[in-house]
Motif scaffolding. Sequence first.
Motif, PDB file in Angstrom:
ATOM      1  N   GLN A  37       0.811  -1.221   0.000  1.00 46.93           N
ATOM      2  CA  GLN A  37       0.000   0.000   0.000  1.00 46.93           C
ATOM      3  C   GLN A  37       0.846   1.273   0.000  1.00 46.93           C
ATOM      4  O   GLN A  37       0.356   2.344  -0.315  1.00 46.93           O
ATOM      5  CB  GLN A  37      -1.005   0.019   1.158  1.00 46.93           C
ATOM      6  CG  GLN A  37      -0.413   0.020   2.529  1.00 46.93           C
ATOM      7  CD  GLN A  37      -0.299  -1.372   3.113  1.00 46.93           C
ATOM      8  OE1 GLN A  37      -0.232  -2.345   2.382  1.00 46.93           O
ATOM      9  NE2 GLN A  37      -0.263  -1.470   4.418  1.00 46.93           N
ATOM     10  N   GLN A  43      -6.830   4.057  -3.119  1.00 40.37           N
ATOM     11  CA  GLN A  43      -7.475   2.792  -3.433  1.00 40.37           C
ATOM     12  C   GLN A  43      -8.522   3.032  -4.506  1.00 40.37           C
ATOM     13  O   GLN A  43      -9.532   3.676  -4.271  1.00 40.37           O
ATOM     14  CB  GLN A  43      -8.122   2.199  -2.193  1.00 40.37           C
ATOM     15  CG  GLN A  43      -8.735   0.849  -2.446  1.00 40.37           C
ATOM     16  CD  GLN A  43      -9.280   0.232  -1.183  1.00 40.37           C
ATOM     17  OE1 GLN A  43      -8.900   0.624  -0.082  1.00 40.37           O
ATOM     18  NE2 GLN A  43     -10.181  -0.707  -1.330  1.00 40.37           N
ATOM     19  N   GLN A  49     -11.459  -8.614  -5.709  1.00 41.04           N
ATOM     20  CA  GLN A  49     -11.483  -9.097  -4.331  1.00 41.04           C
ATOM     21  C   GLN A  49     -11.275 -10.604  -4.288  1.00 41.04           C
ATOM     22  O   GLN A  49     -11.657 -11.322  -5.207  1.00 41.04           O
ATOM     23  CB  GLN A  49     -12.817  -8.758  -3.663  1.00 41.04           C
ATOM     24  CG  GLN A  49     -13.058  -7.294  -3.509  1.00 41.04           C
ATOM     25  CD  GLN A  49     -14.377  -7.022  -2.807  1.00 41.04           C
ATOM     26  OE1 GLN A  49     -15.139  -7.929  -2.495  1.00 41.04           O
ATOM     27  NE2 GLN A  49     -14.639  -5.756  -2.556  1.00 41.04           N
ATOM     28  N   ALA A  55      -9.639 -14.697   1.533  1.00 43.45           N
ATOM     29  CA  ALA A  55      -9.315 -13.407   2.151  1.00 43.45           C
ATOM     30  C   ALA A  55      -8.943 -13.587   3.620  1.00 43.45           C
ATOM     31  O   ALA A  55      -8.017 -12.940   4.121  1.00 43.45           O
ATOM     32  CB  ALA A  55     -10.481 -12.442   2.008  1.00 43.45           C
ATOM     33  N   LYS A  58      -5.386 -15.031   3.722  1.00 47.03           N
ATOM     34  CA  LYS A  58      -4.341 -14.092   3.306  1.00 47.03           C
ATOM     35  C   LYS A  58      -4.294 -12.831   4.159  1.00 47.03           C
ATOM     36  O   LYS A  58      -3.312 -12.111   4.127  1.00 47.03           O
ATOM     37  CB  LYS A  58      -4.534 -13.734   1.840  1.00 47.03           C
ATOM     38  CG  LYS A  58      -4.424 -14.959   0.942  1.00 47.03           C
ATOM     39  CD  LYS A  58      -4.119 -14.609  -0.459  1.00 47.03           C
ATOM     40  CE  LYS A  58      -4.096 -15.848  -1.291  1.00 47.03           C
ATOM     41  NZ  LYS A  58      -2.844 -16.160  -1.847  1.00 47.03           N
ATOM     42  N   THR A  60      -6.228 -10.140   3.877  1.00 50.55           N
ATOM     43  CA  THR A  60      -6.690  -8.936   3.184  1.00 50.55           C
ATOM     44  C   THR A  60      -7.747  -9.325   2.165  1.00 50.55           C
ATOM     45  O   THR A  60      -7.764 -10.449   1.661  1.00 50.55           O
ATOM     46  CB  THR A  60      -5.543  -8.185   2.487  1.00 50.55           C
ATOM     47  OG1 THR A  60      -6.049  -6.986   1.900  1.00 50.55           O
ATOM     48  CG2 THR A  60      -4.880  -9.016   1.414  1.00 50.55           C
ATOM     49  N   TRP A  62      -8.231  -7.574  -0.723  1.00 45.57           N
ATOM     50  CA  TRP A  62      -7.817  -7.176  -2.060  1.00 45.57           C
ATOM     51  C   TRP A  62      -6.454  -7.761  -2.438  1.00 45.57           C
ATOM     52  O   TRP A  62      -5.471  -7.591  -1.715  1.00 45.57           O
ATOM     53  CB  TRP A  62      -7.748  -5.651  -2.141  1.00 45.57           C
ATOM     54  CG  TRP A  62      -9.061  -5.037  -1.845  1.00 45.57           C
ATOM     55  CD1 TRP A  62     -10.127  -4.922  -2.675  1.00 45.57           C
ATOM     56  CD2 TRP A  62      -9.466  -4.462  -0.599  1.00 45.57           C
ATOM     57  NE1 TRP A  62     -11.177  -4.316  -2.039  1.00 45.57           N
ATOM     58  CE2 TRP A  62     -10.794  -4.019  -0.765  1.00 45.57           C
ATOM     59  CE3 TRP A  62      -8.849  -4.277   0.627  1.00 45.57           C
ATOM     60  CZ2 TRP A  62     -11.497  -3.409   0.247  1.00 45.57           C
ATOM     61  CZ3 TRP A  62      -9.558  -3.675   1.637  1.00 45.57           C
ATOM     62  CH2 TRP A  62     -10.862  -3.240   1.440  1.00 45.57           C
ATOM     63  N   PHE A  65      -3.197  -5.646  -2.255  1.00 42.24           N
ATOM     64  CA  PHE A  65      -2.581  -5.344  -0.968  1.00 42.24           C
ATOM     65  C   PHE A  65      -1.963  -6.560  -0.292  1.00 42.24           C
ATOM     66  O   PHE A  65      -1.423  -6.459   0.795  1.00 42.24           O
ATOM     67  CB  PHE A  65      -3.603  -4.724  -0.007  1.00 42.24           C
ATOM     68  CG  PHE A  65      -4.092  -3.383  -0.457  1.00 42.24           C
ATOM     69  CD1 PHE A  65      -3.216  -2.427  -0.929  1.00 42.24           C
ATOM     70  CD2 PHE A  65      -5.436  -3.080  -0.407  1.00 42.24           C
ATOM     71  CE1 PHE A  65      -3.664  -1.191  -1.342  1.00 42.24           C
ATOM     72  CE2 PHE A  65      -5.895  -1.845  -0.813  1.00 42.24           C
ATOM     73  CZ  PHE A  65      -5.002  -0.901  -1.284  1.00 42.24           C
ATOM     74  N   TRP A  66      -2.038  -7.716  -0.922  1.00 48.76           N
ATOM     75  CA  TRP A  66      -1.461  -8.932  -0.353  1.00 48.76           C
ATOM     76  C   TRP A  66      -0.018  -9.047  -0.783  1.00 48.76           C
ATOM     77  O   TRP A  66       0.343  -8.832  -1.944  1.00 48.76           O
ATOM     78  CB  TRP A  66      -2.243 -10.155  -0.809  1.00 48.76           C
ATOM     79  CG  TRP A  66      -1.699 -11.419  -0.227  1.00 48.76           C
ATOM     80  CD1 TRP A  66      -1.809 -11.833   1.058  1.00 48.76           C
ATOM     81  CD2 TRP A  66      -0.949 -12.417  -0.894  1.00 48.76           C
ATOM     82  NE1 TRP A  66      -1.176 -13.034   1.232  1.00 48.76           N
ATOM     83  CE2 TRP A  66      -0.631 -13.419   0.040  1.00 48.76           C
ATOM     84  CE3 TRP A  66      -0.501 -12.568  -2.207  1.00 48.76           C
ATOM     85  CZ2 TRP A  66       0.093 -14.549  -0.281  1.00 48.76           C
ATOM     86  CZ3 TRP A  66       0.222 -13.695  -2.522  1.00 48.76           C
ATOM     87  CH2 TRP A  66       0.518 -14.666  -1.570  1.00 48.76           C
TER      88      TRP A  66
END
Length: 81
Positions: A37, A43, A49, A55, A58, A60, A62, A65-66
């Motif tokens: 980020q 954003q 997604q 999610a 991970k 997150t 999105w 952002f991973w």
Amino acid sequence: MYNKKSTFTTLKSYRPFHSMYDPCRPIGTKYYSTPPQLYMGFQPPNMQQFPPKEALKKGTLWPAFWDYYENPYKVKKRDEE
């Protein structure tokens, strides 16, 4: 020292200064990871997604952002024949 041919990565490294008068051994290269980020100004709407279960795994929602973390200090084992 700056390497012109380096590629972008979120894993950064540096070498702490070591004086020739320092009684301790040199520490060596230190590594740190910067989050994705930091490189995104804002954003954008309608970002892709992950499905809910993925999610949660991970951490997150999105994919942008991973960031996969691989331990740079871990020694990789060679395949034994």
